[in-house]
Write a protein that holds these residues in place. Structure first.
Motif, PDB file in Angstrom:
ATOM      1  N   ARG A 162     -14.238  26.695  -3.472  1.00 46.58           N
ATOM      2  CA  ARG A 162     -13.847  26.297  -4.824  1.00 46.58           C
ATOM      3  C   ARG A 162     -13.690  27.495  -5.769  1.00 46.58           C
ATOM      4  O   ARG A 162     -12.805  27.492  -6.628  1.00 46.58           O
ATOM      5  N   TYR A 163     -14.555  28.482  -5.651  1.00 46.90           N
ATOM      6  CA  TYR A 163     -14.589  29.530  -6.676  1.00 46.90           C
ATOM      7  C   TYR A 163     -13.279  30.308  -6.772  1.00 46.90           C
ATOM      8  O   TYR A 163     -12.743  30.486  -7.856  1.00 46.90           O
ATOM      9  N   LYS A 177     -15.429  16.894  -7.179  1.00 51.53           N
ATOM     10  CA  LYS A 177     -15.718  17.222  -8.573  1.00 51.53           C
ATOM     11  C   LYS A 177     -14.422  17.801  -9.138  1.00 51.53           C
ATOM     12  O   LYS A 177     -14.048  18.914  -8.767  1.00 51.53           O
ATOM     13  N   GLN A 220     -19.857  18.019   0.012  1.00 50.38           N
ATOM     14  CA  GLN A 220     -19.570  18.099  -1.428  1.00 50.38           C
ATOM     15  C   GLN A 220     -18.576  19.225  -1.656  1.00 50.38           C
ATOM     16  O   GLN A 220     -18.664  20.263  -0.983  1.00 50.38           O
ATOM     17  N   ASP A 228     -30.516  28.185  -6.630  1.00 51.14           N
ATOM     18  CA  ASP A 228     -29.463  27.476  -7.363  1.00 51.14           C
ATOM     19  C   ASP A 228     -30.059  26.210  -7.986  1.00 51.14           C
ATOM     20  O   ASP A 228     -30.488  25.305  -7.261  1.00 51.14           O
ATOM     21  N   ASN A 283     -28.728  23.722  -9.306  1.00 52.09           N
ATOM     22  CA  ASN A 283     -28.019  22.501  -8.885  1.00 52.09           C
ATOM     23  C   ASN A 283     -28.590  21.972  -7.572  1.00 52.09           C
ATOM     24  O   ASN A 283     -28.677  20.759  -7.369  1.00 52.09           O
ATOM     25  N   PHE A 326     -29.372  18.158  -6.592  1.00 50.53           N
ATOM     26  CA  PHE A 326     -28.731  17.407  -5.495  1.00 50.53           C
ATOM     27  C   PHE A 326     -29.836  16.832  -4.586  1.00 50.53           C
ATOM     28  O   PHE A 326     -29.806  15.666  -4.192  1.00 50.53           O
ATOM     29  N   TRP A 363     -26.660  28.959   0.923  1.00 53.24           N
ATOM     30  CA  TRP A 363     -25.615  27.947   1.113  1.00 53.24           C
ATOM     31  C   TRP A 363     -24.722  28.259   2.322  1.00 53.24           C
ATOM     32  O   TRP A 363     -23.680  27.641   2.494  1.00 53.24           O
ATOM     33  N   ASP A 401     -21.385  25.535 -14.555  1.00 54.01           N
ATOM     34  CA  ASP A 401     -21.716  24.720 -13.376  1.00 54.01           C
ATOM     35  C   ASP A 401     -23.213  24.695 -13.038  1.00 54.01           C
ATOM     36  O   ASP A 401     -23.724  23.684 -12.601  1.00 54.01           O
TER      37      ASP A 401
END
Ligand code: GAL
Length: 353
Positions: free
Chosen positions: A52-53, A277, A256, A173, A175, A179, A203, A129
């Motif tokens: 995504r980044y 997202k 995700q 992280d 997030n 999650f 990750w 984020d």
């Protein structure tokens, strides 16, 4: 599910409208480009293994800044999952006189120091984020909800019984903790049994593959009802490990990010679901906030999240059934991106054309 997708599309439409309005505002005679001439907006992203980044966040943010403020410059810095590298990058952005830092921290706690140091130089920080304490603004998706949606989908797909593995994100992280909490809320109350759980330090898909392979020396893959993987990168590692162990028909695996490879695995039946997202909403809003800050304007429309002015968006579940109604409908991917030669037959079978 369809209803949620429609809501997300409306949000995108609303976000686009809002951006257009703000663009007009920013170009008005009194508060326009002239005020922000030569201003630099630093964008600090955490890593590159999650697609995504570099595929979405960076280009979307840069394009929106350009649209809203032709003379603003974006200084893009990626930390490659190295918290001390990110600290140095932030420090150099501060020293070089950035107007604002848009920071997606590798290590949420350590980033509180970056916020203090930026603010002591009168540079506001937008936590992008991932939450950072003391930031001026924060924007993200409802991350606990992400975990709940993943857990619920897994419980449904497994018939709510059997053994599962659980692979969470990096403990640094913030997030990842959300999650995990959301997923546990659902899974602990379900009929599923978590036989092994792993907090993946960075990750990394490779770590996810290694963890799964090592677990498959204790657990017969045929006894595995499913796997909770917190994101698509890890889901890819899990599926590779299952395949090397000889599994032909994959058990339900979550994910995700709606990465292209994950959408293709979903269409092919190798991955059960992902969380989409709509990153344009997030990246565009971050660009708007950053340009407003550079122009000395007040940011409006925020809600409170742990004491920080925030914007929180809704995540969307994607399974084979709604690929067309979500990522394709939003033009996040074109059918041609998904349905390459290897996936033509699967796409046709899933009615994606
Ligand atoms: C999270 C982010 C996810 C995913 C993950 C891995 O913080 O919300 O979208 O990218 O990090 O970097």
């Amino acid at each position: 599910m369809k209803k949620i997708a429609r809501v997300a599309i409306l949000v995108i439409a609303a976000g686009t409208g809002l951006a257009a309005l703000t663009a007009c505002g920013s170009n008005s005679a009194s508060n326009g480009d002239s005020d922000s001439k030569g201003k630099t907006i630093a964008l600090l992203l955490p890593e590159t293994k999650t697609t995504r980044y570099e595929a979405f966040d960076k280009p979307l943010f840069e394009a929106k800044v350009k649209e809203l403020c032709a003379s603003c410059k974006v200084n893009y810095l990626n930390a490659d999952q190295d918290a001390s590298k990110q600290q140095q990058q932030a420090q150099s952005a501060i020293t070089n006189g950035a107007s604002v830092l848009v920071l997606d921290p590798v290590d949420g706690k350590a980033a509180a120091g970056v916020v203090k140091s930026a603010q002591s130089s009168k540079i506001p920080v937008v936590a992008y984020d991932r939450f950072v304490e003391g930031a001026n603004y924060y924007l993200s998706f409802n991350n606990e909800r992400v975990g709940e949606l993943q857990g619920t989908a897994l419980a449904e797909a497994t018939g709510n019984k059997g053994k599962i593995l659980m692979l969470n994100g990096a403990p640094t992280d913030p997030n990842a903790a959300q999650f995990k909490a959301g997923a546990h809320k659902v899974l602990d109350a379900s009929g599923l049994k978590v036989v092994a759980e792993y907090d993946n330090p960075d990750w990394s898909p490779d770590n996810a593959q290694k963890f799964t392979s090592s677990q498959l020396t204790n657990i017969d893959p045929a006894d595995l009802a499913g796997v909770y993987a917190a994101n698509d990168g890890q889901a890819g590692g899990v599926i590779a490990a299952l395949r090397s162990a000889g599994v032909k028909k994959m058990p339900p695996v979550t994910g995700q990010d709606a990465e292209l490879a994950a959408i293709q695995r979903i269409v092919a039946g190798d991955q059960f679901m992902t969380i989409y997202k709509p990153i344009p909403i997030e990246a565009n809003k971050a660009a708007e906030i950053a340009v407003d800050i550079a122009n000395g304007k007040t940011v409006t429309g925020t809600t409170d999240f742990q004491g920080v002015k925030s914007f929180i968006f809704d995540p969307v579940v994607v399974t084979k059934d709604n690929v067309k109604d979500t990522v394709v409908k939003d033009n996040f991917y074109k059918v041609a991106d998904i349905c390459t030669a290897d996936f033509k037959a699967a796409c046709a079978a899933a009615g994606i054309s």
